[in-house]
Design a protein around this motif. Structure first.
Motif, PDB file in Angstrom:
ATOM      1  N   UNK A   1       6.520  -2.767   9.816  1.00 22.92           N
ATOM      2  CA  UNK A   1       5.737  -3.281   8.698  1.00 22.92           C
ATOM      3  C   UNK A   1       4.566  -2.339   8.451  1.00 22.92           C
ATOM      4  N   UNK A   2       4.333  -2.025   7.195  1.00 24.01           N
ATOM      5  CA  UNK A   2       3.200  -1.209   6.780  1.00 24.01           C
ATOM      6  C   UNK A   2       2.270  -2.134   6.006  1.00 24.01           C
ATOM      7  N   UNK A   3       1.001  -2.103   6.349  1.00 27.50           N
ATOM      8  CA  UNK A   3       0.055  -3.018   5.724  1.00 27.50           C
ATOM      9  C   UNK A   3      -1.058  -2.240   5.031  1.00 27.50           C
ATOM     10  N   UNK A   4      -1.429  -2.708   3.835  1.00 29.85           N
ATOM     11  CA  UNK A   4      -2.573  -2.165   3.117  1.00 29.85           C
ATOM     12  C   UNK A   4      -3.508  -3.333   2.822  1.00 29.85           C
ATOM     13  N   UNK A   5      -4.514  -3.091   2.044  1.00 29.05           N
ATOM     14  CA  UNK A   5      -5.476  -4.155   1.723  1.00 29.05           C
ATOM     15  C   UNK A   5      -4.803  -5.346   1.022  1.00 29.05           C
ATOM     16  N   UNK A   6      -4.005  -5.082  -0.014  1.00 26.38           N
ATOM     17  CA  UNK A   6      -3.400  -6.161  -0.802  1.00 26.38           C
ATOM     18  C   UNK A   6      -1.915  -6.372  -0.558  1.00 26.38           C
TER      19      UNK A   6
END
Length: 164
Positions: free
Chosen positions: A2-7
Motif C-alpha cells: 500500500x502506498x499512502x499520501x495525504x489524501x
C-alpha cells in the motif's frame, strides 16, 4: 502493499474493483480520446485486470480516496525490467480531475518503485495535445526523451523520470 499520501492510498487492484463505474471511465468521452485500448464490457475489463495482476512485469494499482474509500482511478507500471518501468495513469472519476491527484500520487508511487523495486527510470507516453497531463508530468519531474522502450504515434511525446 500500500502506498499512502495525504489524501489517497494506492493498492493493487482486484477483480472486486471491476464494476460498471470503472467501465464507464473507459467510455467517458473526455478520457477515451487518450486511451489506446478500451475494454468494451465488464467481462473484457475483468479479464484485463486479471491478466495484469498475473503478469510478473506489471504493478497495477487502484487509486482510492482516504476519506470515502472511493476508487477514483488507476496507476499502472508495466514492462518492469532492467531497473525501468512504463507508466500509465487514469483519473477516472471526473470530479477528481484537475484536483491535484496525479501531482500527489506520482511522486509517492515513483519513490516506492525506487525504494522497494530498484526502479530508477519511469517512462510514459502522452499525446502532445494533452497539455494538462504534460504540465502535471513536468511538475513532478518528467522530462521529454527520445530513447523510450515503446513505440509512439505521430502525435505522441515520450517522457522519463529518473532517479540518478
Amino acid at each position: 502493499m500500500k502506498i499512502s499520501t495525504h489524501r489517497f492510498y494506492l493498492r493493487e487492484l482486484t477483480e472486486n474493483d471491476v464494476g460498471s463505474r470503472y467501465l464507464s471511465w473507459l467510455q467517458d468521452k473526455e478520457t477515451a480520446e487518450f486511451i489506446t485500448y478500451k475494454q468494451k464490457n465488464l467481462d473484457e475489463l475483468t479479464l484485463y485486470v486479471k491478466t495484469n495482476l498475473l503478469a510478473k512485469d506489471v504493478l497495477f494499482l487502484g487509486v482510492f480516496c482516504k476519506c470515502t474509500d472511493e476508487h477514483i482511478g488507476n496507476l499502472k507500471f508495466d514492462k518492469i525490467i532492467n531497473h525501468s518501468a512504463v507508466m500509465g495513469v487514469l483519473i477516472g472519476q471526473a470530479n477528481w480531475r484537475g484536483c491535484g491527484v496525479a501531482t500527489e500520487i506520482l511522486p509517492a508511487s515513483i519513490e516506492y518503485l525506487y525504494r522497494e523495486m530498484n526502479i530508477d527510470s519511469v517512462y510514459l507516453g502522452v499525446e502532445r495535445d494533452n497539455t494538462p497531463a504534460i504540465s502535471v508530468y513536468d511538475k513532478v519531474g518528467f522530462l521529454p526523451c527520445t530513447n523510450q522502450p515503446f513505440s509512439l504515434g505521430d502525435n505522441g511525446l515520450a517522457m522519463v523520470h529518473r532517479f540518478l
